[in-house]
Design an enzyme around this catalytic site. Structure first.
Site, mmCIF file in Angstrom:
data_model
loop_
_atom_site.group_PDB
_atom_site.id
_atom_site.type_symbol
_atom_site.label_atom_id
_atom_site.label_comp_id
_atom_site.label_asym_id
_atom_site.label_seq_id
_atom_site.Cartn_x
_atom_site.Cartn_y
_atom_site.Cartn_z
ATOM 1 N N HIS A 60 0.859 -1.188 0.000
ATOM 2 C CA HIS A 60 0.000 0.000 0.000
ATOM 3 C C HIS A 60 0.898 1.242 0.000
ATOM 4 O O HIS A 60 1.546 1.529 0.998
ATOM 5 C CB HIS A 60 -0.922 0.003 1.228
ATOM 6 C CG HIS A 60 -1.893 -1.136 1.231
ATOM 7 N ND1 HIS A 60 -3.074 -1.107 0.521
ATOM 8 C CD2 HIS A 60 -1.854 -2.352 1.838
ATOM 9 C CE1 HIS A 60 -3.729 -2.253 0.700
ATOM 10 N NE2 HIS A 60 -3.004 -3.027 1.487
ATOM 11 N N LEU A 61 0.941 1.933 -1.142
ATOM 12 C CA LEU A 61 1.789 3.131 -1.246
ATOM 13 C C LEU A 61 1.023 4.404 -0.907
ATOM 14 O O LEU A 61 1.617 5.477 -0.775
ATOM 15 C CB LEU A 61 2.407 3.225 -2.646
ATOM 16 C CG LEU A 61 3.446 2.136 -2.973
ATOM 17 C CD1 LEU A 61 3.938 2.268 -4.412
ATOM 18 C CD2 LEU A 61 4.624 2.191 -2.010
ATOM 19 N N ARG A 62 -0.312 4.288 -0.796
ATOM 20 C CA ARG A 62 -1.187 5.365 -0.285
ATOM 21 C C ARG A 62 -1.351 6.578 -1.193
ATOM 22 O O ARG A 62 -2.142 7.455 -0.897
ATOM 23 C CB ARG A 62 -0.733 5.843 1.100
ATOM 24 C CG ARG A 62 -0.693 4.760 2.160
ATOM 25 C CD ARG A 62 -2.064 4.211 2.469
ATOM 26 N NE ARG A 62 -2.045 3.328 3.641
ATOM 27 C CZ ARG A 62 -2.785 2.227 3.752
ATOM 28 N NH1 ARG A 62 -3.594 1.872 2.749
ATOM 29 N NH2 ARG A 62 -2.738 1.485 4.835
ATOM 30 N N ASN A 92 -6.468 0.562 -3.348
ATOM 31 C CA ASN A 92 -7.379 1.279 -2.434
ATOM 32 C C ASN A 92 -6.841 2.658 -2.053
ATOM 33 O O ASN A 92 -6.704 3.004 -0.886
ATOM 34 C CB ASN A 92 -7.679 0.439 -1.184
ATOM 35 C CG ASN A 92 -6.452 0.140 -0.345
ATOM 36 O OD1 ASN A 92 -5.321 0.211 -0.826
ATOM 37 N ND2 ASN A 92 -6.661 -0.188 0.913
ATOM 38 N N ASP A 152 -8.549 -5.192 -2.626
ATOM 39 C CA ASP A 152 -7.968 -5.414 -1.296
ATOM 40 C C ASP A 152 -8.335 -4.316 -0.294
ATOM 41 O O ASP A 152 -8.355 -3.130 -0.617
ATOM 42 C CB ASP A 152 -6.451 -5.523 -1.358
ATOM 43 C CG ASP A 152 -5.889 -5.834 0.019
ATOM 44 O OD1 ASP A 152 -6.254 -6.880 0.559
ATOM 45 O OD2 ASP A 152 -5.150 -5.008 0.560
ATOM 46 N N HIS A 179 -9.059 -10.491 -1.350
ATOM 47 C CA HIS A 179 -8.994 -10.277 0.104
ATOM 48 C C HIS A 179 -10.168 -11.078 0.669
ATOM 49 O O HIS A 179 -11.310 -10.634 0.624
ATOM 50 C CB HIS A 179 -9.122 -8.783 0.401
ATOM 51 C CG HIS A 179 -9.277 -8.449 1.848
ATOM 52 N ND1 HIS A 179 -8.345 -7.720 2.554
ATOM 53 C CD2 HIS A 179 -10.265 -8.732 2.726
ATOM 54 C CE1 HIS A 179 -8.753 -7.577 3.805
ATOM 55 N NE2 HIS A 179 -9.920 -8.177 3.939
ATOM 56 N N HIS A 232 -2.840 -12.573 1.627
ATOM 57 C CA HIS A 232 -2.599 -12.736 3.077
ATOM 58 C C HIS A 232 -3.378 -13.858 3.774
ATOM 59 O O HIS A 232 -4.199 -13.610 4.641
ATOM 60 C CB HIS A 232 -2.802 -11.421 3.823
ATOM 61 C CG HIS A 232 -4.007 -10.608 3.413
ATOM 62 N ND1 HIS A 232 -5.268 -11.125 3.313
ATOM 63 C CD2 HIS A 232 -4.109 -9.293 3.082
ATOM 64 C CE1 HIS A 232 -6.101 -10.153 2.946
ATOM 65 N NE2 HIS A 232 -5.422 -9.048 2.790
ATOM 66 N N ASP A 305 2.022 -6.795 2.509
ATOM 67 C CA ASP A 305 0.835 -6.036 2.956
ATOM 68 C C ASP A 305 1.283 -4.801 3.755
ATOM 69 O O ASP A 305 0.670 -4.424 4.756
ATOM 70 C CB ASP A 305 -0.132 -6.901 3.770
ATOM 71 C CG ASP A 305 -1.510 -6.244 3.908
ATOM 72 O OD1 ASP A 305 -1.734 -5.158 3.324
ATOM 73 O OD2 ASP A 305 -2.367 -6.826 4.603
HETATM 74 ZN ZN LIG Z 1 -6.154 -7.180 2.406
#
Ligand SMILES: [Zn+2]
EC number: 3.5.2.3
Length: 431
Positions: A60-62, A92, A152, A179, A232, A305
């Site tokens: 997640h690089l946001r 996301n 995810d 997910h 995950h 993750d």
């Molecule tokens: Zn997830």
């Protein structure tokens, strides 16, 4: 291309006998016992393990949207320091990466940062809302060439949508990364469901909520003959289901996070939200099954993750805290501690689970996860397995500090990372 030539001396490739590698013009030019090379910078790699550059399927690089937590620039700095040459950026963000425009923006930001290759993951459904399919084909055809699609953070819980997504991505050999979290079984869930959740008075998150979706989806993957990747995996039952799917020859792959290989639900006892994560930390028996599944290849890949959160989203009461923990800069050390130093896996198997197989799953194996051999792109990492370090959250390159390993002593250190022949990390520091 006129980059510096490097002669890496006495590296142990995949844990084997020491050898030399000549890195020139972005590629590995020669491997073997090499004499001095004029103009080459020599690196003494005695005692160091050489692995192909690590590939993360789940980062997640946001950016865009939560640049207070992480940016493509800071996240890829963290990745390079962790030994990664490629990361897959989860969808996301805000806006959600559900169009060609957003995935191309993330892809461009990755190229500008230059610390590792960034492969955007496209959302499966518009806005991650789980109602209608996003423009999967347009994202696949875009400059970002998306092959992995995932909602995810949320589960694609509608079976018909999941079926249609699997059917759609077959055209370009894409993969749906699920997910697995049955939403009705996890409403308000705060931690693993069991004796301890009862004692602590926190709403439970049953293993069956993960396993029910995995069971459904492996059957859908078989039915559609299309690729499913399970994000995950966190329970022993999930490992059993994936083992069964593979025994049938169905196109199913799976990943496990470093934290699910080392941490257990007992840590929740202190109500410290640093340990709040989705899926939740499970039991010691689950950890044992995950390690065994990774060792025997049932679980294909370690994926971080990596989930950065700023202070205000983590330093609060348990129920209000965000879910997720950092992973990029500690992943290889956790894998060394749990899998290599314990005798469960060799370094060659680490290279398989953290580089070759994730590159194949992400369809980037023409550039990443390649063998360390002459003619291959020089994407590689040098690791000192004898080093130990104490994790200091203030010293991490990530913009956030939510590591669960603060103050822990972990084995191994990344000494150098090369991306297409250029060091992104040298002497353990960003080059
Ligand atoms: Zn997830």
């Amino acid at each position: 291309m006129s980059t510096t030539t490097y002669l890496i001396k006495n590296a142990s490739v995949l844990g084997g006998a020491p050898t030399d590698l000549l890195v020139r013009d972005g590629s590995i030019a020669e491997v073997g016992s090499l004499g001095a090379v004029e103009g080459a910078v020599e690196l003494d790699a005695a005692g160091l393990i050489a692995l192909p550059g690590l590939v993360d399927l789940h980062t997640h690089l946001r950016e865009p949207g939560r640049e207070d937590a992480e940016t493509v620039d800071t996240g890829t700095r963290a990745a390079a320091l962790g030994g990664f040459t490629a990361v897959h950026a989860m969808a996301n963000t805000d806006p959600v990466a559900d169009t060609a425009g957003v995935v191309e923006q993330v892809w461009r930001l990755g190229r500008e940062a230059g610390f590792c290759d960034v492969f955007p993951i496209g959302a499966v459904t518009v806005g991650l809302a789980g109602e209608r399919l996003a423009e999967l084909g347009a994202m696949a055809d875009s400059a970002a060439r998306v092959r992995v699609f995932s909602d995810d953070g949320k589960c694609v819980s509608d079976a018909n949508l999941m079926r249609r997504a699997l059917e759609y991505v077959k055209a370009f050999d894409g993969v749906i990364a699920q997910h697995a979290q049955e939403p009705r079984l996890t409403e308000g869930a705060q931690m693993n469901e069991g004796e301890l959740s009862g004692v602590l008075g926190l709403a439970g998150w049953p293993a069956v909520a993960e396993e029910a979706i995995i069971a459904r989806d492996i059957l859908l993957a078989a039915h559609t003959e299309s690729r499913l990747h399970v994000c995950h995996v966190s329970t022993a039952g999930s490992v059993e289901l994936i083992r069964w799917a593979k025994s049938k020859g169905w196109p199913v792959t799976a990943e496990v996070t470093p934290h699910h290989l080392i941490l257990t639900e007992d840590l929740v006892t202190g109500y410290d939200p640093i340990y709040k994560v989705n899926p939740p930390l499970r039991t010691a028996a689950d950890v044992e099954a995950l390690r065994a599944g990774l060792a025997d290849g049932t679980i294909d890949a370690v994926a971080t993750d990596h989930a950065p959160h700023p202070h205000e989203d983590k330093d609060c009461e348990w129920a209000a805290a965000a879910m997720g923990m950092l992973g990029l800069e500690t992943a290889l050390s956790v894998v060394q501690a749990t899998m290599v130093d314990s005798g469960l896996m060799t370094w060659a198997e680490v290279a398989d689970r953290m580089s070759a197989r994730p590159a194949r799953i992400g369809q980037i194996d023409d550039r990443h996860g390649r063998p360390l051999a002459a003619g291959e792109p020089a994407n590689l990492v040098l690791v000192d397995p004898a080093a130990t370090r104490t994790v200091d959250r203030t010293a991490l390159a990530s913009l956030s500090q939510n590591t669960p390993y603060q103050g822990m002593e972990l084995p191994g250190a990344v000494v150098a990372t090369f991306l297409r022949g250029t060091p992104t990390v040298l002497d353990g520091k960003l080059a």
